[in-house]
Each structure stands twice: as structure tokens, then as C-alpha cells.
Design a protein around this motif. Structure first.
Motif, mmCIF file in Angstrom:
data_model
loop_
_atom_site.group_PDB
_atom_site.id
_atom_site.type_symbol
_atom_site.label_atom_id
_atom_site.label_comp_id
_atom_site.label_asym_id
_atom_site.label_seq_id
_atom_site.Cartn_x
_atom_site.Cartn_y
_atom_site.Cartn_z
ATOM 1 N N GLY A 3 -46.234 -11.496 41.389
ATOM 2 C CA GLY A 3 -46.685 -11.523 42.780
ATOM 3 C C GLY A 3 -45.957 -12.481 43.692
ATOM 4 N N PHE A 4 -44.950 -13.181 43.174
ATOM 5 C CA PHE A 4 -44.200 -14.100 44.027
ATOM 6 C C PHE A 4 -43.303 -13.312 44.979
ATOM 7 C CE2 PHE A 4 -45.301 -16.895 40.547
ATOM 8 C CZ PHE A 4 -45.487 -18.126 41.154
ATOM 9 N N ASN A 5 -43.084 -13.879 46.139
ATOM 10 C CA ASN A 5 -42.158 -13.278 47.096
ATOM 11 C C ASN A 5 -40.760 -13.238 46.466
ATOM 12 O OD1 ASN A 5 -40.043 -13.471 49.391
ATOM 13 N ND2 ASN A 5 -41.913 -12.923 50.478
ATOM 14 N N PRO A 6 -40.031 -12.129 46.622
ATOM 15 C CA PRO A 6 -38.688 -12.045 46.025
ATOM 16 C C PRO A 6 -37.778 -13.209 46.394
ATOM 17 C CG PRO A 6 -39.371 -9.875 46.763
ATOM 18 C CD PRO A 6 -40.431 -10.836 47.224
ATOM 19 N N LEU A 7 -37.897 -13.724 47.618
ATOM 20 C CA LEU A 7 -37.048 -14.845 48.016
ATOM 21 C C LEU A 7 -37.330 -16.093 47.186
ATOM 22 C CD1 LEU A 7 -37.032 -14.498 51.921
ATOM 23 C CD2 LEU A 7 -35.189 -13.947 50.320
ATOM 24 N N VAL A 8 -38.618 -16.329 46.903
ATOM 25 C CA VAL A 8 -38.993 -17.483 46.073
ATOM 26 C C VAL A 8 -38.466 -17.294 44.655
ATOM 27 C CG1 VAL A 8 -40.925 -18.790 45.111
ATOM 28 C CG2 VAL A 8 -41.047 -17.944 47.461
ATOM 29 N N ALA A 9 -38.627 -16.083 44.118
ATOM 30 C CA ALA A 9 -38.157 -15.781 42.764
ATOM 31 C C ALA A 9 -36.643 -15.962 42.664
ATOM 32 C CB ALA A 9 -38.541 -14.350 42.386
ATOM 33 N N ILE A 10 -35.936 -15.494 43.678
ATOM 34 C CA ILE A 10 -34.476 -15.610 43.691
ATOM 35 C C ILE A 10 -34.054 -17.071 43.772
ATOM 36 C CG2 ILE A 10 -32.422 -15.146 45.096
ATOM 37 C CD1 ILE A 10 -33.746 -12.435 45.810
ATOM 38 N N LEU A 11 -34.766 -17.856 44.569
ATOM 39 C CA LEU A 11 -34.440 -19.281 44.708
ATOM 40 C C LEU A 11 -34.616 -20.030 43.386
ATOM 41 C CD1 LEU A 11 -33.647 -21.666 46.486
ATOM 42 C CD2 LEU A 11 -36.070 -21.944 47.088
ATOM 43 N N VAL A 12 -35.709 -19.755 42.684
ATOM 44 C CA VAL A 12 -35.950 -20.409 41.390
ATOM 45 C C VAL A 12 -34.850 -20.021 40.394
ATOM 46 C CG1 VAL A 12 -37.510 -20.556 39.403
ATOM 47 C CG2 VAL A 12 -38.437 -20.584 41.735
ATOM 48 N N ALA A 13 -34.508 -18.725 40.356
ATOM 49 C CA ALA A 13 -33.451 -18.259 39.457
ATOM 50 C C ALA A 13 -32.118 -18.920 39.818
ATOM 51 C CB ALA A 13 -33.326 -16.744 39.530
ATOM 52 N N PHE A 14 -31.869 -19.058 41.106
ATOM 53 C CA PHE A 14 -30.622 -19.681 41.577
ATOM 54 C C PHE A 14 -30.507 -21.122 41.076
ATOM 55 C CE2 PHE A 14 -28.631 -22.431 44.813
ATOM 56 C CZ PHE A 14 -27.350 -21.919 44.805
ATOM 57 N N VAL A 15 -31.586 -21.885 41.223
ATOM 58 C CA VAL A 15 -31.571 -23.288 40.791
ATOM 59 C C VAL A 15 -31.326 -23.384 39.288
ATOM 60 C CG1 VAL A 15 -32.971 -25.373 40.552
ATOM 61 C CG2 VAL A 15 -33.037 -24.078 42.689
ATOM 62 N N CYS A 16 -31.988 -22.542 38.521
ATOM 63 C CA CYS A 16 -31.823 -22.561 37.064
ATOM 64 C C CYS A 16 -30.394 -22.213 36.656
ATOM 65 C CB CYS A 16 -32.801 -21.580 36.407
ATOM 66 S SG CYS A 16 -34.540 -22.056 36.549
ATOM 67 N N CYS A 17 -29.823 -21.209 37.306
ATOM 68 C CA CYS A 17 -28.460 -20.787 36.972
ATOM 69 C C CYS A 17 -27.431 -21.846 37.353
ATOM 70 C CB CYS A 17 -28.131 -19.467 37.666
ATOM 71 S SG CYS A 17 -29.075 -18.052 37.062
ATOM 72 N N MET A 18 -27.604 -22.438 38.518
ATOM 73 C CA MET A 18 -26.658 -23.468 38.943
ATOM 74 C C MET A 18 -26.763 -24.708 38.062
ATOM 75 S SD MET A 18 -25.057 -21.868 41.168
ATOM 76 C CE MET A 18 -23.951 -23.121 41.784
ATOM 77 N N ALA A 19 -27.952 -24.958 37.527
ATOM 78 C CA ALA A 19 -28.115 -26.089 36.607
ATOM 79 C C ALA A 19 -27.266 -25.895 35.362
ATOM 80 C CB ALA A 19 -29.595 -26.242 36.229
ATOM 81 N N VAL A 20 -27.191 -24.658 34.876
ATOM 82 C CA VAL A 20 -26.359 -24.369 33.705
ATOM 83 C C VAL A 20 -24.891 -24.629 34.034
ATOM 84 C CG1 VAL A 20 -25.584 -22.595 32.085
ATOM 85 C CG2 VAL A 20 -27.977 -22.680 32.783
ATOM 86 N N GLY A 21 -24.448 -24.197 35.205
ATOM 87 C CA GLY A 21 -23.069 -24.439 35.614
ATOM 88 C C GLY A 21 -22.759 -25.920 35.698
ATOM 89 N N PHE A 22 -23.709 -26.685 36.230
ATOM 90 C CA PHE A 22 -23.514 -28.133 36.343
ATOM 91 C C PHE A 22 -23.427 -28.773 34.960
ATOM 92 C CE2 PHE A 22 -25.212 -32.482 36.648
ATOM 93 C CZ PHE A 22 -24.290 -33.022 37.550
ATOM 94 N N VAL A 23 -24.312 -28.374 34.062
ATOM 95 C CA VAL A 23 -24.291 -28.914 32.694
ATOM 96 C C VAL A 23 -22.977 -28.575 32.003
ATOM 97 C CG1 VAL A 23 -25.340 -28.741 30.407
ATOM 98 C CG2 VAL A 23 -26.799 -28.939 32.423
ATOM 99 N N ASN A 24 -22.504 -27.349 32.185
ATOM 100 C CA ASN A 24 -21.204 -26.972 31.612
ATOM 101 C C ASN A 24 -20.096 -27.886 32.127
ATOM 102 O OD1 ASN A 24 -22.088 -24.824 30.021
ATOM 103 N ND2 ASN A 24 -21.786 -23.316 31.636
ATOM 104 N N GLY A 25 -20.127 -28.150 33.427
ATOM 105 C CA GLY A 25 -19.126 -29.020 34.031
ATOM 106 C C GLY A 25 -19.185 -30.436 33.485
ATOM 107 N N VAL A 26 -20.394 -30.947 33.289
ATOM 108 C CA VAL A 26 -20.567 -32.296 32.751
ATOM 109 C C VAL A 26 -20.062 -32.366 31.306
ATOM 110 C CG1 VAL A 26 -22.267 -34.030 32.045
ATOM 111 C CG2 VAL A 26 -22.498 -32.895 34.256
ATOM 112 N N LEU A 27 -20.450 -31.383 30.502
ATOM 113 C CA LEU A 27 -20.056 -31.394 29.086
ATOM 114 C C LEU A 27 -18.543 -31.287 28.908
ATOM 115 C CD1 LEU A 27 -22.820 -29.076 27.550
ATOM 116 C CD2 LEU A 27 -22.682 -31.580 27.435
#
Length: 326
Positions: free
Chosen positions: A89-113
Motif C-alpha cells: 500500500g505504499f505510494n510507488p514514489l516512496v517504494a522507489i526512494l527506499v529501493a534507491f537508497v538501498c541500491c546506492m548503499a551497495v554501490g558505496f560499500v563496493n567503492g569502499v571495499l
């Protein structure tokens, strides 16, 4: 002189890739005339979109001399998180934003490692690949999601990314071209782009020249994660539901689109223009072999051989260019 040679080699690879696109189109059109019908061409263009998007991300990483094996799992995580939240029931924009943050976190961790702790990129991204796939599975308790719906915001989401058209062309094609143009500009005409090429050519020389290797590496990996995130949304819009297997084998697709397009897996060379041709070759092969009713097993063999041949050719070419002239 070395820079001119690298550019000419990259340009030659791009020309070769586009020539491959033309040849494949001609061959498959002779095998099945339906292959070049307008509807088939439109479907083919739309099928290129996910390969182009992940190819852009992998190209950025490959040019730094690294690789991103997590790209498929990040794609799946994007699709599963977004779909699960939409179904709850979440608004698609909210769902997309949460997914975006999670995905970018993986990219950041890859960069750090890779950039900070100097882990081999194969090991680092293999680890984050497994973690991201686990998150995708946990998003809906190890189940695929229900359909996200076909009314209101959910239908608008699907039309925007997959089913809708603008000026007779599917929206996903336009979005992919816009994303390509943005990252092409960054890579070709900005300091960040020059730094990405520099660390791929010679990381020690780049560091001595004042390039922040950690920052440049992290940017490349975050571009890759962003492209995987967007591709996850495209696949979600296509299927209308979250599938835990989404993104499987996309690591291979991403590498294929990049290397067929002339991006060197050894780093430091490659043009993003070639990724368009690489993604097109991949999609044409998949579609054309399907039209020709070639069994899936043989399709995989043919495509796998092509990828290995492209990488082998790149290695031979690079070794040849380093050989001193007599």
C-alpha cells in the motif's frame, strides 16, 4: 601518442560492434523475414533497454580496471523492495526512494571495499552480490510478490517505464537513451570522467597526479548500482510483480554489453557509444536465435563464446600495443 592509440583502438572497436549489429540484422532477416517487421523492431528496441542500462554501469566500473558482480543482485533487490512496498500500500514514489537508497548503499560499500581497503573487486562484489540477493529474498519473506496492480499510480508506473509510448517509441527506450546521454557526457567531458579513465590506465600514476582514487572508484560503483536500480524498476514494470529471481545472470549481460561494445576489461579504455552497439548485439542474438527456433542451450553456448572471444581479442590487442616496436 599512447592516448591517441587508445582512442583509435576504442573507436575501431565501436565501429566493429556497430558493423556486427548490421550484419546480424541482415542475417536474421534472411532467416526469418518477420524479424524486421515494424512490431518486431519495436519489441527489439525495448528488449535492448535493460542490457544497455546495466552495460552503462558495468562499463564505468570496467574502465576503472575493476568489475561489478553485484549488479544483477542489486537489480533484483530494487525490484523486490519496490514491489513489496507497493503491494503493502505504499505510494510507488516512496517504494522507489527506499529501493534507491538501498541500491546506492551497495554501490558505496563496493567503492569502499575496492577503493579504500583494496579488496580484489571480484571478491568484494561477490560478497555484496550475495548480500543483495539475500535482501531481495527477505523483502517478501522468500516469496514472489503479488501483482502491484493495474490502476492509478501502479499503472502509471508500468506505463512510464515499460508499456507507454512517446512519439511512437516505448518510454523505456527514451529513458535509457537519456540515461546514456547523461553518463556519456560525464565520462567524456568532465573531470570525474577523466579520473575514471586515469585510474584504469595506471592507478599509481593517477594517484601521484592528484587523483582521488577512492572517490573515483566509488563514483563508478555507484553509477553501476544506480543503473542496476533503474533496470530493476524496468523489469518490475514489465512483469508487474516482484520476482526473487529478477536479475539472475545480469552480471553476464552487463559484461557482455560492455566488452562487445569495446570497453576493455583491463581498464583505461572504451567508449560509452560502444555499449549501445554491445547491448544491441546481445539483444539481437537473443531475439534472432529465438526467431530461428534455436534451443536455449545452443543460444547460451553461442553467446558465451562471443563474450569470451571479445575479451580474448581485447587482451591480445592490449598486449600487442604494449610490445615495443623494433
Amino acid at each position: 601518442n599512447k592516448k591517441k592509440i587508445t582512442i583509435s583502438q576504442s573507436a575501431a572497436s565501436v565501429i566493429t560492434a556497430f558493423a556486427g549489429v548490421i550484419i546480424l540484422m541482415i542475417v536474421f532477416s534472411f532467416m526469418n523475414p518477420n524479424f524486421i517487421k515494424p512490431d518486431s523492431i519495436m519489441a527489439l528496441l525495448r528488449s535492448i533497454v535493460p542490457y544497455l542500462l546495466v552495460g552503462i554501469g558495468q562499463a564505468y566500473v570496467c574502465i576503472t580496471g575493476n568489475i561489478d558482480l553485484s549488479i544483477g543482485s542489486v537489480l533484483g533487490m530494487s525490484a523486490m523492495i519496490s514491489a513489496t512496498m507497493m503491494c503493502k500500500g505504499f505510494n510507488p514514489l516512496v517504494a522507489i526512494l527506499v529501493a534507491f537508497v538501498c541500491c546506492m548503499a551497495v554501490g558505496f560499500v563496493n567503492g569502499v571495499l575496492v577503493g579504500k581497503f583494496k579488496l580484489p573487486p571480484f571478491i568484494a562484489t561477490l560478497g555484496t552480490m550475495t548480500i543483495a540477493r539475500g535482501v531481495a529474498q527477505l523483502a517478501n519473506n522468500n516469496y514472489n510478490t503479488d501483482n502491484i496492480g493495474s490502476e492509478g499510480a501502479a499503472q502509471a508506473f508500468k506505463d512510464l517505464l515499460y508499456y507507454g509510448k512517446t512519439m511512437g517509441v516505448f518510454n523505456g527506450v527514451w529513458i535509457a537513451l537519456i540515461i546514456w546521454a547523461i553518463f556519456f557526457y560525464i565520462l567524456s567531458y568532465t573531470r570525474s570522467g577523466r579520473h575514471i579513465y586515469a585510474i584504469g590506465s595506471n592507478v599509481d600514476a593517477a594517484r601521484l597526479s592528484g587523483v582521488n582514487v577512492f572517490a573515483a572508484t566509488t563514483k563508478a560503483y555507484m553509477v553501476s548500482s544506480f543503473c542496476a536500480f533503474l533496470t530493476g524498476l524496468v523489469t518490475l514494470a514489465q512483469s508487474g510483480m516482484g520476482d526473487m529471481s529478477a536479475g539472475m545472470s545480469y552480471e553476464m549481460y552487463a559484461v557482455a554489453a560492455a566488452v562487445i561494445g569495446g570497453v576493455s576489461t583491463l581498464g583505461g579504455s572504451g567508449l560509452l557509444v560502444g555499449v549501445i552497439a554491445g547491448a544491441a548485439v546481445w539483444a539481437i542474438l537473443q531475439s534472432g536465435l529465438t526467431f530461428a527456433k534455436v534451443p536455449v542451450a545452443y543460444r547460451n553456448i553461442v553467446i558465451g563464446i562471443l563474450v569470451v572471444a571479445c575479451v580474448l581479442f581485447d587482451v591480445i590487442r592490449r598486449n600487442g600495443s604494449k610490445r615495443p616496436k623494433s
